[in-house]
Design a protein around this motif. Structure first.
Motif, mmCIF file in Angstrom:
data_model
loop_
_atom_site.group_PDB
_atom_site.id
_atom_site.type_symbol
_atom_site.label_atom_id
_atom_site.label_comp_id
_atom_site.label_asym_id
_atom_site.label_seq_id
_atom_site.Cartn_x
_atom_site.Cartn_y
_atom_site.Cartn_z
ATOM 1 N N GLU A 8 6.284 -2.963 2.128
ATOM 2 C CA GLU A 8 6.276 -1.498 2.056
ATOM 3 C C GLU A 8 5.162 -1.025 1.119
ATOM 4 O O GLU A 8 4.930 -1.645 0.078
ATOM 5 N N ARG A 9 4.453 0.029 1.550
ATOM 6 C CA ARG A 9 3.380 0.562 0.688
ATOM 7 C C ARG A 9 3.998 1.395 -0.425
ATOM 8 O O ARG A 9 4.844 2.232 -0.182
ATOM 9 N N ASN A 11 4.021 4.102 -3.716
ATOM 10 C CA ASN A 11 3.236 5.251 -4.200
ATOM 11 C C ASN A 11 3.116 5.144 -5.716
ATOM 12 O O ASN A 11 3.789 4.334 -6.364
ATOM 13 N N GLY A 47 -3.880 -3.445 -4.272
ATOM 14 C CA GLY A 47 -3.429 -2.614 -3.152
ATOM 15 C C GLY A 47 -1.986 -2.148 -3.259
ATOM 16 O O GLY A 47 -1.282 -2.510 -4.191
ATOM 17 N N PRO A 48 -1.531 -1.410 -2.241
ATOM 18 C CA PRO A 48 -0.229 -0.712 -2.319
ATOM 19 C C PRO A 48 0.973 -1.573 -1.938
ATOM 20 O O PRO A 48 2.112 -1.171 -2.117
ATOM 21 N N ILE A 49 0.740 -2.794 -1.420
ATOM 22 C CA ILE A 49 1.886 -3.645 -1.020
ATOM 23 C C ILE A 49 2.096 -4.723 -2.090
ATOM 24 O O ILE A 49 1.196 -5.526 -2.364
ATOM 25 N N SER A 52 6.898 -8.645 0.139
ATOM 26 C CA SER A 52 7.227 -8.749 1.574
ATOM 27 C C SER A 52 8.137 -9.966 1.689
ATOM 28 O O SER A 52 8.218 -10.764 0.731
ATOM 29 N N TYR A 165 -7.191 -8.913 0.652
ATOM 30 C CA TYR A 165 -6.021 -9.410 1.403
ATOM 31 C C TYR A 165 -6.372 -10.697 2.146
ATOM 32 O O TYR A 165 -5.584 -11.644 2.184
#
Ligand code: COD
Ligand code: ATP
Length: 467
Positions: A8-9, A11, A47-49, A52, A165
């Motif tokens: 999930e990205r 915020n 980055g935003p992730i 997982s 990535y």
């Protein structure tokens, strides 16, 4: 395989809330254990992730490697593990002095395959400041992509998130391959695993366009029995491939490959003799022969892992595409050229030679981990793996038969559709495969390259004990 898939990205608020939570929690631990050293460990990803399903399992494997470094320290409180949208984190509370624990952590970070993807903070109640790497005599962190000072690269924005990535996925694949242990086996065990690959593949069904016990697919000149005869005719070659790898001394691996290739050319003749001139396993003679030789070479001295075997394969086949397909090396007359050679000229697709040069990443990074995750019976697990492969390769066999490279996009779509309707576990998925087989037969299509990759996947799965 993309380790960030399903993540999930985040915020900015979630990141800031997590940072506030961590500071508060670390202060609580230091207040509760004022003489202890607190070590917090989390993933350090751009980055935003930040998590997982696959990243969580990798984190657990890293912690399994980290636990032994605390063996000489007294564990004052059971490590606390939290798993949040901002990523998995673990907090160790141990004895020891701040400097010693910091040195142990940085040594782990420098030596572990994924150390650079960790954020290791060491603190204690009485310390008036955090000790920096430089103060402890360690060099500043290096950029994952170019090796320059990481802080400089981040400040100058030298690399895109996609590059980051891609590099992190490569590091994670390499870490997981290093954990896939290949024990030393006897020659007959390795050769049997190779034969198992060939016989399981042809026995699997229903396979679109390919030969299986029920359907000859788009091959009017072959049956399952032709493949059985072909497999048995290749047993002497597979034994020779093992001996070449097991007895080869030194590090001139292209030389080892040329020894194998001479054996492979002879083996093709045995295969054609056993099949009345029909090409059943030309691809497997090449790919499986390379893998058997690489396993025999890599395990000469004992147990090894898939990462070292992949390196042997790449070293054996370095410059293969250039040497075989480069413009001055192609066979002269047009009609003598093979499908692979024609497609390299027309589309620059390197086919199986390109795969070998890279150490068969589709097998090592995608198909084998995918097969290991599959549930159900063997036929279901192998069918799903075959369709996963088919949706992720440029199959020169399929392209040859389709007469156009755009068939690869169609194959990706068919593979995605298959999994969307439940894959091999649902009647709809099996009906889809049977319908695809009928369409392949009508259009004379066959995915021989996917089948060859499946043979390699089964071979390796046998060696690592997953099948
Ligand atoms: C490199 C080989 C496979 C020849 O390739 P060629 O250009 O003749 O055929 P082509 O590229 O069309 O495909 C070869 C085989 O690879 C398989 N294949 C096709 N695409 C892929 C792919 N992306 N991944 C894996 N396998 C693939 C196909 O099933 C096919 O059977 C090999 O047979 C060879 O080197 N032949 C020359 C004689 C020789 O040296 N033989 C001994 C090899 S050990
Ligand atoms: N079960 C299978 N059924 C059919 N092909 C397979 C199967 N398993 C692997 N293959 C691969 O597909 C190849 C056979 O496909 P194909 O008949 O198109 O090759 P070809 O003989 O090079 O082409 P052509 O028949 O036009 O000469 C084999 O060389 C083999 O690498």
């Amino acid at each position: 395989m993309d380790y960030f898939e399903g993540g999930e990205r985040l915020n900015l608020m979630q990141v800031l809330d997590n940072r506030e939570w961590r500071e508060k929690y670390q202060k609580q631990l230091m207040a509760s254990f004022p003489t202890a050293v607190i070590t917090s460990v989390k993933l350090n990803l751009p980055g935003p992730i930040k998590t997982s399903p696959k990243l969580q399992s990798v984190f657990q494997n890293i912690i399994n490697d980290l636990n032994p470094v605390f063996k000489d320290l007294q564990i004052i409180k059971e490590a606390s593990f939290v798993d949040q949208i901002t990523g998995p984190e673990i907090f160790f509370v141990t004895s020891g002095c701040l400097k010693l624990v910091k040195q142990i952590m940085i040594t782990f970070e420098e030596s572990h395959l994924l150390g650079r993807l960790l954020d290791l903070d060491v603190m204690c109640q009485n310390a008036d400041k955090q000790l920096s790497r430089e103060e402890l005599g360690f060099a500043p962190r290096k950029c994952l992509l170019c090796g320059k000072d990481a802080k400089t690269c981040i400040k100058e924005g030298n690399h895109s998130l996609a590059e980051g990535y891609s590099q992190i996925n490569k590091m994670l694949h390499n870490f997981e391959k290093s954990k896939m242990i290949v024990p030393q086996m006897t020659q007959s065990q390795v050769v049997d695993a190779a034969l198992t690959g060939m016989l399981y593949e042809v026995s699997l069904g229903p396979k679109p366009g390919l030969v299986d016990p029920i359907s000859n697919g788009a091959h009017k000149d072959m049956t399952v029995f032709t493949f059985i005869d072909s497999s048995l005719s290749l047993q002497p070659y597979l034994n020779e491939a093992y001996r070449i790898g097991n007895q080869f001394k030194g590090t001139d691996l292209p030389r080892m490959f040329s020894l194998l290739r001479n054996a492979g050319i002879r083996a093709e003749k045995d295969m054609f003799a056993a099949t009345n001139g029909v090409n059943t396993h030309k691809g497997a003679v090449f790919s499986l022969g390379i893998m058997v030789t690489a396993v025999a070479y890599a395990t000469q001295k004992g147990i090894t892992n898939l990462l070292t075997i992949q390196k042997v394969i790449s070293d054996m086949t370095q410059d293969l595409v250039k040497n075989d397909l480069g413009k001055n090396n192609l066979r002269n007359s047009q009609n003598q050229q093979t499908a692979g050679e024609r497609q390299f000229i027309k589309y620059k697709i390197p086919g199986v030679r390109g795969e070998a040069e890279k150490g068969f990443p589709i097998v090592m990074n995608l198909a084998l981990p995918f097969l290991c995750e599959q549930q159900g019976n063997l036929n279901q697990r192998l069918l799903n793996t075959l369709m996963k492969i088919a949706g992720n390769i440029d199959d020169t066999n399929l392209i040859k038969r389709a007469g156009n490279a755009t068939i690869s996009k169609d194959m990706q779509h068919w593979s995605m559709t298959f999994f969307q309707i439940g894959g091999s576990y649902t009647p709809e998925g099996l009906k889809f495969l049977n319908d695809l087989d009928q369409m392949f037969i009508k259009r004379n299509l066959s995915m021989g390259g996917a089948a060859d990759n499946l043979i390699l996947t089964i071979f390796l799965a046998r060696l690592v004990g997953s099948l």
